[in-house]
Scaffold this active site. Structure first.
Site, mmCIF file in Angstrom:
data_model
loop_
_atom_site.group_PDB
_atom_site.id
_atom_site.type_symbol
_atom_site.label_atom_id
_atom_site.label_comp_id
_atom_site.label_asym_id
_atom_site.label_seq_id
_atom_site.Cartn_x
_atom_site.Cartn_y
_atom_site.Cartn_z
ATOM 1 N N GLY A 1 0.827 -1.199 0.000
ATOM 2 C CA GLY A 1 0.000 0.000 0.000
ATOM 3 C C GLY A 1 0.860 1.247 0.000
ATOM 4 O O GLY A 1 0.631 2.195 0.763
ATOM 5 N N HIS A 2 1.889 1.240 -0.843
ATOM 6 C CA HIS A 2 2.796 2.383 -0.972
ATOM 7 C C HIS A 2 3.677 2.164 -2.197
ATOM 8 O O HIS A 2 3.676 1.079 -2.798
ATOM 9 C CB HIS A 2 3.668 2.533 0.275
ATOM 10 C CG HIS A 2 4.415 1.288 0.644
ATOM 11 N ND1 HIS A 2 5.477 0.816 -0.086
ATOM 12 C CD2 HIS A 2 4.213 0.391 1.640
ATOM 13 C CE1 HIS A 2 5.912 -0.298 0.462
ATOM 14 N NE2 HIS A 2 5.153 -0.593 1.493
ATOM 15 N N ALA A 3 4.423 3.207 -2.537
ATOM 16 C CA ALA A 3 5.457 3.090 -3.581
ATOM 17 C C ALA A 3 6.765 3.584 -2.967
ATOM 18 O O ALA A 3 6.761 4.208 -1.902
ATOM 19 C CB ALA A 3 5.075 3.942 -4.790
ATOM 20 N N ARG B 1 2.457 -0.691 -4.848
ATOM 21 C CA ARG B 1 2.304 -2.140 -4.685
ATOM 22 C C ARG B 1 1.407 -2.503 -3.508
ATOM 23 O O ARG B 1 1.401 -1.858 -2.471
ATOM 24 C CB ARG B 1 3.653 -2.809 -4.514
ATOM 25 C CG ARG B 1 3.987 -3.395 -3.152
ATOM 26 C CD ARG B 1 4.673 -2.472 -2.256
ATOM 27 N NE ARG B 1 5.871 -1.971 -2.882
ATOM 28 C CZ ARG B 1 6.961 -2.682 -3.030
ATOM 29 N NH1 ARG B 1 7.053 -3.873 -2.512
ATOM 30 N NH2 ARG B 1 7.996 -2.173 -3.629
#
Ligand code: TYD
Length: 134
Positions: free
Chosen positions: A51-53, A98
């Site tokens: 839940g981040h890049a 992702r």
């Protein structure tokens, strides 16, 4: 070794009646120097990770045990990779949002990373990511 975009790598596999063996060597199977490895395990049913890049960090993800899906999004396209064999290594370039989901019971994700842990490298706000605010 230069790779553009996310890519499922087929890592070397040595099948053996005594049990199989797979291997990853820096620069031979990775396009980056491995600065860090971490692993995710004991994921309760239905939970998601990620839940981040990352701004800089590149990674290779291997399902050491069990299976899970990695959903990747670069703001324009979204692709899902199923990691269900220990000889697959998913290469994730920097700048891809992702999520990791559908973890099977007792699954273990090993992640090799190009950078040391740095909370400043994370983009955690999807709308910022989508708008290209880095
Ligand atoms: P986080 O990156 O948010 O997990 P996910 O893989 O689901 O995105 O990390 C969870 C916690 O672990 C957070 O408190 C930071 C810590 N952490 C480290 O200290 N070092 C690391 O290398 C990583 C990946 C996480």
């Amino acid at each position: 070794m230069e790779i553009q975009g996310p890519k499922m790598l087929n890592l070397p596999k040595f099948p053996d009646v005594r049990g199989n063996l797979s291997v990853i060597e820096e620069f031979r199977q990775t396009p980056f120097k491995i600065e860090r490895a971490y692993w995710i395990y004991d994921v309760p049913g239905g939970e998601k990770r990620g839940g981040h890049a990352y701004r800089k960090n590149e990674e290779i993800v291997v399902a050491m045990s069990g299976s899970f899906d990695v959903v990747l999004d670069n703001g324009k396209e979204r692709v899902t990779f199923s990691l269900n064999r220990s000889y697959y290594g998913l290469y994730i370039p920097k700048g891809w949002w992702r999520e990791m989901e559908n973890f099977s019971t007792n699954s273990v994700a090993l992640i090799m990373a190009s950078e040391k842990y740095d909370p400043e490298d994370y983009i955690r706000d999807y709308s910022q990511f989508k708008n290209g605010i880095l």
